[in-house]
Design a protein around this motif. Sequence first.
Motif, PDB file in Angstrom:
ATOM      1  N   LEU A  73       0.830  -1.199   0.000  1.00  0.00           N
ATOM      2  CA  LEU A  73       0.000   0.000   0.000  1.00  0.00           C
ATOM      3  C   LEU A  73       0.869   1.256   0.000  1.00  0.00           C
ATOM      4  O   LEU A  73       0.637   2.196  -0.771  1.00  0.00           O
ATOM      5  N   SER A  80       2.533   1.547  -3.389  1.00  0.00           N
ATOM      6  CA  SER A  80       1.604   2.022  -4.420  1.00  0.00           C
ATOM      7  C   SER A  80       1.423   3.532  -4.334  1.00  0.00           C
ATOM      8  O   SER A  80       1.459   4.233  -5.359  1.00  0.00           O
ATOM      9  N   ILE A  96       2.514   6.017  -7.378  1.00  0.00           N
ATOM     10  CA  ILE A  96       1.459   6.807  -8.018  1.00  0.00           C
ATOM     11  C   ILE A  96       1.795   8.298  -7.915  1.00  0.00           C
ATOM     12  O   ILE A  96       1.582   9.065  -8.863  1.00  0.00           O
ATOM     13  N   LEU A 102       4.597   0.049 -10.571  1.00  0.00           N
ATOM     14  CA  LEU A 102       3.170   0.219 -10.298  1.00  0.00           C
ATOM     15  C   LEU A 102       2.440  -1.116 -10.363  1.00  0.00           C
ATOM     16  O   LEU A 102       1.564  -1.400  -9.533  1.00  0.00           O
ATOM     17  N   SER A 160       3.325  -3.068  -7.245  1.00  0.00           N
ATOM     18  CA  SER A 160       2.766  -2.514  -6.014  1.00  0.00           C
ATOM     19  C   SER A 160       1.246  -2.582  -5.975  1.00  0.00           C
ATOM     20  O   SER A 160       0.656  -3.024  -4.981  1.00  0.00           O
ATOM     21  N   VAL A 161       0.598  -2.134  -7.061  1.00  0.00           N
ATOM     22  CA  VAL A 161      -0.871  -2.068  -7.069  1.00  0.00           C
ATOM     23  C   VAL A 161      -1.477  -3.465  -7.080  1.00  0.00           C
ATOM     24  O   VAL A 161      -2.357  -3.787  -6.270  1.00  0.00           O
ATOM     25  N   THR A 198      -0.926  -5.029  -3.773  1.00  0.00           N
ATOM     26  CA  THR A 198      -1.881  -4.616  -2.744  1.00  0.00           C
ATOM     27  C   THR A 198      -3.137  -5.476  -2.796  1.00  0.00           C
ATOM     28  O   THR A 198      -3.646  -5.948  -1.766  1.00  0.00           O
ATOM     29  N   GLY A 199      -3.646  -5.689  -4.021  1.00  0.00           N
ATOM     30  CA  GLY A 199      -4.822  -6.537  -4.180  1.00  0.00           C
ATOM     31  C   GLY A 199      -4.568  -7.966  -3.743  1.00  0.00           C
ATOM     32  O   GLY A 199      -5.415  -8.590  -3.080  1.00  0.00           O
ATOM     33  N   ILE A 218      -9.899  -4.698  -9.020  1.00  0.00           N
ATOM     34  CA  ILE A 218      -8.989  -4.799 -10.174  1.00  0.00           C
ATOM     35  C   ILE A 218      -9.783  -4.991 -11.460  1.00  0.00           C
ATOM     36  O   ILE A 218      -9.462  -4.419 -12.509  1.00  0.00           O
ATOM     37  N   CYS A 233     -11.033  -2.122 -13.703  1.00  0.00           N
ATOM     38  CA  CYS A 233     -10.098  -1.479 -14.642  1.00  0.00           C
ATOM     39  C   CYS A 233     -10.244  -2.030 -16.056  1.00  0.00           C
ATOM     40  O   CYS A 233      -9.823  -1.374 -17.017  1.00  0.00           O
TER      41      CYS A 233
END
Length: 799
Positions: free
Chosen positions: A38, A41, A45, A84, A87-88, A91-92, A481, A484
């Motif tokens: 988190l 990310s 970002i 990204l 990290s993103v 996180t999920g 996710i 997106c």
Amino acid sequence: MNLLWLFLMIIVVISIVVMTMNTKFSRFAGWLSLIAPLLSSIYFINQIKYVYKGEAVTFFKEWMPIIDVNIDLRLDGLSLLFALLISVIGTGVFLYAIYYLSPEKENLPRFYAYLLIFMFAMLGVVLSNNTILLYTFWELTSISSFLLISYWYHREKSQEGALKSFLITVFGGMAMLVGLIILYSITGTNTITEQVQMVDQVFQSPWFVLAVILILLGAFTKSAQFPFHIWLPDAMEAPTPVSAYLHSATMVKAGLYLLLRFTPIIGQSEWVVYTIVTVGLITMLVGSFFAISKEDLKSLLAYSTISQLGMIMTMVGLGVLSLNNQFQNHNEIYIASLFAALFHLINHAIFKSVLFMGVGIIDHETGTRNINKLSGLKKVMPFTAIMMTVSALSMAGIPLFNGFLSKEQFLTSLVETSQVDIYNQVFSIVMILAGFVGSIFTFVYCIKLIKVPFMGEMKKQLLPKVPHHDGGGMLIAPTMIALCIPLFFFIPNVLGEYLIGPAIRDIFQTSNVNAYLPHISAWHGFTIPLLLTLSIYIIGTLLILLPKWTVIYTKISKKLEINTYYEKTMDMLDQLSAQSIQLIMNNRLNQYLHIIYIIFFVIIGFGIYKVGINDISYYNITEVTPFEIIILINIIITSIALMFIRERMTMTILNGVIGYSIAVVFIFMKAPDLALTQLVIETITTVLFLLVFYHLPNVQKDKPHVLGEIVKLMIALLMAVFVVIFVIIMQQENLFTKISYYYSDAYELAGVKNIVNGILGDFRALDTMLEGIVILIAGLGIYTLVKFKIRKGDPNERK
């Protein structure tokens, strides 16, 4: 906060998670671990706006500057895109794992520690601006993935899958290391940005081809390209969160990152294009072909991942000639291919992570992933059905989903690059045909992924447990996710402008690429790629509606499994290894020593032959006193006596006499330090030998074997001859620079008057420390063997 602080924060989180082991706080390990991705990310970002402007975030700290190995971190457009994703998506995955894993049944701190180490290593790979630092993190990803795949180590398949992935990826990593070392020898630097700027120097080197081949090996093995793809399906034995992370958004993308980072260097020759494109298309065909026949949902996703990686690799291969002065007339086509590769790389990470999580939910709620037992789940698991349908349709390249856009760009790249004059006409046709066939198989397995588990009536009698809800908290991450997927269909140019464009700009370290960047749109008119897309839909639909062809297909696919040949090869190597060991390791110490000495004599003899002994101009012999002659005669007589004595205790004592006599010689030569060292070592070894032999049976009655004694005598004489030759050669001033010159300033550099102490404690301190570690490990091993004795009745039980 700079890059170093980000890394330190992740390490702190790892440490905190590890400290929760075997405590009442272990159930919160997942929530603690979530802090790291988190935080990562949010940081990356926030860096988009700076990188978009062309700014690079860097951190540099000297580590071993004499060999140009430094802690050199760099966040530019390409590394930001991958960071990204890491990290993103991470996180999920961490959030998903919190609900997927049971605190009562699993060792959560161990799992999250491994996962955090892997995330840390992947960020290190994409942020490293030093080749040796990159390699260090590269191998750390292999080690941490091994630990994650074998997390359920009590399962034999988990062990096998982890070992296979480790062997293949580490092999590729070592090949890559050699290639990177060659680049260093050519450029004189390990800094990646500097190497990329020295493209002409690298290309003109006779070592260019070998360096590129080795780097390609590293990329192909990590990104599961044919024929190294066989590790990926077996890696599916890992927990589903691991598969959703490692095998969709991170580890398998590392090889693609490597090629993209070194594109200016590898894109200097046409044969590289042919190699990458050929390997990529074969991988795409193999992955999509075998995916259809799989009955395990995760296995199907594994082969689909192989197929998609091959597709991305093909686009990377089609674009590596970008900004090459020899082929600059087609820069727009090449840049478009690289753009498509990065766009589909993002799309694949999104829809594939959702699919893995969805399969994990099905497995978690039904207790099986076998498609023969699954059907009609849409009634009980509607959200999972919608989520996986959207993701599968995106992977199939259906309009209104992001995968459609990148799939169209893939077909466009195949068609447009086939018209470039560097490609052979036959190769161009085969290239388009392979991409077309692979896309048809992709369409079929994507529809199968939706149709089989969710349509029809539920087979409750075949399920280990009947699902009653839709996954609960496990739906949070994949749903977020999955949003997106349609979003990026309607606003794809946001990615193109802020992520993909800067990535391509920083691959080539120039803004000249901006003029060639394409605009993403869903409609390009009636074109050949559109005709291919419609044909894929029609043929794929017919194959789904007419399933009789699958009978022949299934039989063929089973016979063509490369994994079978891998297992046979490994079995053959195991048998060969066992036979070789039995031949050599026969519990005869004399034979072991004979082999060691023979190999030693061959190597040293070859070295003497290459150096030559004909150029010896002089040698110096120190004057010998009567006392030294007496000692030497004593040594010779004792050595001869040793050949005829068979009693172990007597042999040990006579061997000690020789050692002590040599110590006396050192005293006569005015070398008290050497004499003291010799006395200490000889005393310790003699006592140890006496202690050991006291408990061993006597061999006094054994009759000496004449041939064996002759071999021993020859070995002893050869060793004596070699030592004399060495002494004479070392006295020749014209052969080598004496190493003593290097230590001539020992007092000023190390502050010691004893050169031996200076060498051990300062000049070779690291070597001395490692030797101490080896002794420590050996001591711990001995202690373990003594402490935990094996019971005679039960070899598996310890006292």
